[in-house]
Design a protein around this motif. Structure first.
Motif, PDB file in Angstrom:
ATOM      1  N   GLU A  76      24.485  45.707  20.651  1.00 13.73           N
ATOM      2  CA  GLU A  76      23.792  45.978  21.748  1.00 13.73           C
ATOM      3  C   GLU A  76      24.155  47.189  22.113  1.00 13.73           C
ATOM      4  OE1 GLU A  76      24.537  42.538  24.237  1.00 13.73           O
ATOM      5  OE2 GLU A  76      22.834  41.493  23.418  1.00 13.73           O
ATOM      6  N   LYS A 120       9.813  53.932  14.521  1.00 16.13           N
ATOM      7  CA  LYS A 120      10.520  53.581  15.881  1.00 16.13           C
ATOM      8  C   LYS A 120      11.231  54.755  16.226  1.00 16.13           C
ATOM      9  CE  LYS A 120      10.499  48.865  14.896  1.00 16.13           C
ATOM     10  NZ  LYS A 120      11.402  47.329  14.574  1.00 16.13           N
ATOM     11  N   LYS A 122      11.820  55.544  19.775  1.00 13.10           N
ATOM     12  CA  LYS A 122      12.934  54.514  20.388  1.00 13.10           C
ATOM     13  C   LYS A 122      14.403  54.985  20.311  1.00 13.10           C
ATOM     14  CE  LYS A 122       9.760  50.563  19.877  1.00 13.10           C
ATOM     15  NZ  LYS A 122       9.715  48.990  19.718  1.00 13.10           N
ATOM     16  N   THR A 123      14.585  55.726  19.720  1.00 16.24           N
ATOM     17  CA  THR A 123      15.908  56.253  19.279  1.00 16.24           C
ATOM     18  C   THR A 123      16.358  57.443  20.039  1.00 16.24           C
ATOM     19  OG1 THR A 123      15.747  57.235  17.475  1.00 16.24           O
ATOM     20  CG2 THR A 123      16.064  54.915  17.341  1.00 16.24           C
ATOM     21  N   LYS A 133      18.409  57.359  24.623  1.00 17.07           N
ATOM     22  CA  LYS A 133      17.894  55.709  24.946  1.00 17.07           C
ATOM     23  C   LYS A 133      18.722  54.662  24.103  1.00 17.07           C
ATOM     24  CE  LYS A 133      12.843  57.120  25.103  1.00 17.07           C
ATOM     25  NZ  LYS A 133      11.816  57.035  24.559  1.00 17.07           N
ATOM     26  N   PHE A 178      19.445  51.208  22.441  1.00 13.21           N
ATOM     27  CA  PHE A 178      18.694  50.051  21.949  1.00 13.21           C
ATOM     28  C   PHE A 178      19.620  49.114  21.222  1.00 13.21           C
ATOM     29  CE2 PHE A 178      18.987  53.952  19.581  1.00 13.21           C
ATOM     30  CZ  PHE A 178      19.388  53.737  18.334  1.00 13.21           C
ATOM     31  N   ASP A 179      19.125  48.030  20.797  1.00  8.07           N
ATOM     32  CA  ASP A 179      19.893  47.101  20.038  1.00  8.07           C
ATOM     33  C   ASP A 179      19.470  47.049  18.527  1.00  8.07           C
ATOM     34  OD1 ASP A 179      20.792  46.196  22.651  1.00  8.07           O
ATOM     35  OD2 ASP A 179      19.549  44.680  22.697  1.00  8.07           O
ATOM     36  N   ILE A 224      15.457  47.408  14.839  1.00 11.19           N
ATOM     37  CA  ILE A 224      15.764  48.057  16.128  1.00 11.19           C
ATOM     38  C   ILE A 224      14.766  47.452  17.441  1.00 11.19           C
ATOM     39  CG2 ILE A 224      15.475  50.198  17.437  1.00 11.19           C
ATOM     40  CD1 ILE A 224      15.606  51.813  14.658  1.00 11.19           C
ATOM     41  N   LYS A 225      15.596  47.141  18.336  1.00 14.86           N
ATOM     42  CA  LYS A 225      14.780  46.680  19.505  1.00 14.86           C
ATOM     43  C   LYS A 225      15.288  47.420  20.607  1.00 14.86           C
ATOM     44  CE  LYS A 225      14.091  41.509  18.254  1.00 14.86           C
ATOM     45  NZ  LYS A 225      12.789  41.742  18.149  1.00 14.86           N
ATOM     46  N   THR A 226      14.075  47.356  21.354  1.00  9.28           N
ATOM     47  CA  THR A 226      14.474  48.077  22.839  1.00  9.28           C
ATOM     48  C   THR A 226      13.771  47.373  23.926  1.00  9.28           C
ATOM     49  OG1 THR A 226      12.386  49.319  22.829  1.00  9.28           O
ATOM     50  CG2 THR A 226      14.352  50.474  21.981  1.00  9.28           C
ATOM     51  N   ASP A 227      14.235  47.535  25.176  1.00  6.15           N
ATOM     52  CA  ASP A 227      13.721  46.671  26.253  1.00  6.15           C
ATOM     53  C   ASP A 227      12.010  47.234  26.684  1.00  6.15           C
ATOM     54  OD1 ASP A 227      15.939  45.371  26.879  1.00  6.15           O
ATOM     55  OD2 ASP A 227      16.699  46.764  28.120  1.00  6.15           O
TER      56      ASP A 227
END
Length: 571
Positions: free
Chosen positions: A491, A533, A536-537, A541, A543-544, A567-570
């Motif tokens: 995380e 993605k 998102k990176t 930022k 990310f998980d 890759i996951k983000t909020d």
């Protein structure tokens, strides 16, 4: 497409601490062992140090004594033996192993691979006619035959005996062969049930070697073929398969047979430590391409070759077939994607496509590719010998075989298992089948089965990753079903600002990752197929990630690299 992260349950904390202390390893590694039902020092030692002595006695397999006696008798009486196998990797490696091994001791032996298009899978009547014409007395069937009741009866009427060496699930009636070697027989007490077809052939030859006091060294010259079969046929790499794969990979890396050495050389993996992935993505497809595009016999010709020049010519043919297969596969996939776009409003839970002009040899590959994009049970059909025929692939947790079985009144034939099947039907029934299959799937499939999963073994923070951790983790290999390369999650990671899309169309991401709780440890990472993605990176930022630890080989240097699965983000 968003993916669901399915995190495995952590083992009991006390057991983790106990095993971690006994082995002097990181608790995360102890947890991985416990997840694999390894809970003691001795079990861990056996797991980390596979030994050929751990293999089971082949005579524990039902009918093994009868099979060996029949083979001994055939050789003693100079009977004609035909080694028979399917046209895929498991079948061709099986035939290559048994033929090459027996050829050292006996000359009145030949091999036969059925034609995918004119004969189809398994034992064919025309092959038995061929055997009768050539006065064959004994057929050793490998990776097929367990359901060939009528064909083996047909052979018996022509005074041809069969020894069946198969690993598929038997039907209600076993064929009346001289011997039926299959660990999945209900009455077989062999301790390990998941051998490949080539693995069953290996055990047969092991038993013959024991009977004739030949020792094991001569047979072990061909153990690289067993590893190729296990990896390519996607059987579990547990128990005896893990032992065979371990030593087979070692042989493949250090001193492979001429044919496999040539494939290694021409696929660019001659000078690296080999993994199961190298077989799956480099070696297996080339062997498979022969049967898909022309004849599986070409693969056997290569695998049994002992002449480097001959092997080079044969391998060039396989490479050409593989290139052709890739092009056809790409073109058909593009056509299929276009068709799905036209039908998506009508068929929401399944995909069934039929085009009589598509190449039969690649429809299974196309079905698998479509699942990567659309993630739903998929069937791709083409036309062959006047029938619609093809391959089916499923998604995680959905029983494809049962769904097809519910449509069986519309089919001429079908077979397979939960995740993959083959089927044949009349072209006029295709539309009815599409609609019925969609209805069956829609009634049975659950919403979570329509979401691709990332199966995660444990949380692993970057601070826990060091040389010792990775060195021990590598000893969990060889990886495959039942013992997959562990996937971890971390995380609050960030890219250090040097990340960028890579690949022809920027479809992948090359990242350099830090974790907020350890900002001084920077680890390179690759995220295949996740170029979209990138946004998102960037800009620091957090990310998980779900990831596996791998090695990157570049210009003679080897370094640790994260293979980012998701890759996951909020946001």
């Amino acid at each position: 497409m968003e993916k669901y992260w399915k995190i495995r349950e952590k083992a009991d904390s006390e057991l983790i601490d106990k095993l971690s202390g006994e082995l002097n390893i990181n608790p995360v590694l102890a947890n991985l062992l416990l997840q694999r039902n390894i809970s003691t020092f001795e079990e861990a030692k056996e797991f980390f140090r596979p030994s050929l002595e751990q293999m089971h006695d082949p005579f524990l397999m039902k009918d093994m004594d009868v099979a060996v006696e029949r083979l001994v008798s055939a050789i003693a009486n100079n009977e004609s033996i035909l080694v028979y196998g399917d046209y895929d990797v498991d079948g061709t490696t099986s035939v290559s192993l048994v033929y090459s091994f027996l050829k050292k001791y006996y000359n009145n032996i030949d091999y036969y691979i059925p034609d995918r298009y004119s004969e189809g899978y398994g034992i064919s009547f025309s092959a038995i006619d061929y055997a009768a014409l050539h006065k064959v007395n004994l057929i050793i069937a490998l990776d097929c035959g367990i359901k060939a009741v009528e064909k083996i009866k047909y052979a018996a009427e022509r005074n041809i005996d069969f020894i069946v060496c198969d690993h598929h699930t038997p039907g209600e009636i076993l064929p009346k062969a001289v011997a039926v070697l299959d660990p999945k027989r209900a009455d077989c007490s062999y301790p390990y049930k998941e051998l490949s077809g080539c693995g069953v052939g290996f055990k047969f030859m092991q038993a013959y070697s024991m009977k004739k006091n030949l020792g094991l060294d001569s047979l072990l010259e061909h153990i690289d073929l067993v590893a190729v079969s296990i990896a390519s046929d996607i059987v579990p790499i547990t128990g005896e398969n893990r032992i065979l794969t371990h030593f087979g990979l070692k042989k493949l890396e250090e001193n492979p047979g001429t044919g496999l050495h040539t494939i290694k050389k021409k696929s660019g993996i001659e000078d690296k430590a080999l993994t199961v992935e190298d077989i799956v993505f480099k070696i297996g497809p080339r062997i498979n391409a022969a049967g898909r595009m022309e004849s599986g016999k070409q693969a056997v010709d290569l695998l049994i070759s002992v002449n480097e020049k001959e092997a080079s010519v044969l391998c060039d043919k396989l490479n050409a077939h593989n290139d052709e297969r890739r092009n056809i596969d790409k073109n058909i996939t593009e056509q299929a994607v276009h068709e799905i776009a036209q039908l998506s409003h009508k068929f929401k839970y399944s995909t069934v496509l039929y085009n009589p002009n598509w190449h039969k040899g690649v429809v299974g590959i196309v079905a698998s590719r479509l699942i990567e994009t659309y993630y739903r049970p998929t069937i791709v059909l083409t036309q062959s010998n006047g029938f619609a025929t093809g391959s089916a692939r499923s998604v995680n947790g959905f029983d494809l075989y049962e769904a097809i079985n519910d449509c069986s009144d519309l089919l001429e034939s079908f077979g397979g298992h939960m995740y993959a099947a083959g089927l044949t039907l009349k072209p006029e029934n295709v539309q009815k089948f599409k609609e019925r299959f969609e209805k069956v799937v829609s009634e049975r499939i659950t919403s979570d089965q329509l979401i691709p999963q990332v199966e995660i073994d444990a949380e692993l923070n970057f601070s826990d990753i060091d040389d010792k951790f990775f060195r021990i983790l590598k000893q969990f290999a060889p990886f495959g079903p039942g013992n997959m390369n562990p996937v971890f999650f971390a995380e609050n990671v960030v890219d250090n600002g040097t990340g960028r899309p890579v690949g022809t169309d920027g479809e992948h991401l090359k990242l350099n990752l830090l974790q907020e709780n350890d900002p001084f440890k920077n680890i390179p990472a690759i995220a295949f197929g996740q170029g979209k993605k990138f946004s998102k990176t960037v800009n620091g930022k957090a990310f998980d990630i779900a990831y596996a630890l791998t090695e990157n080989h570049f210009r003679g240097r080897t370094s640790l690299q994260l293979n980012v699965k998701d890759i996951k983000t909020d946001g």
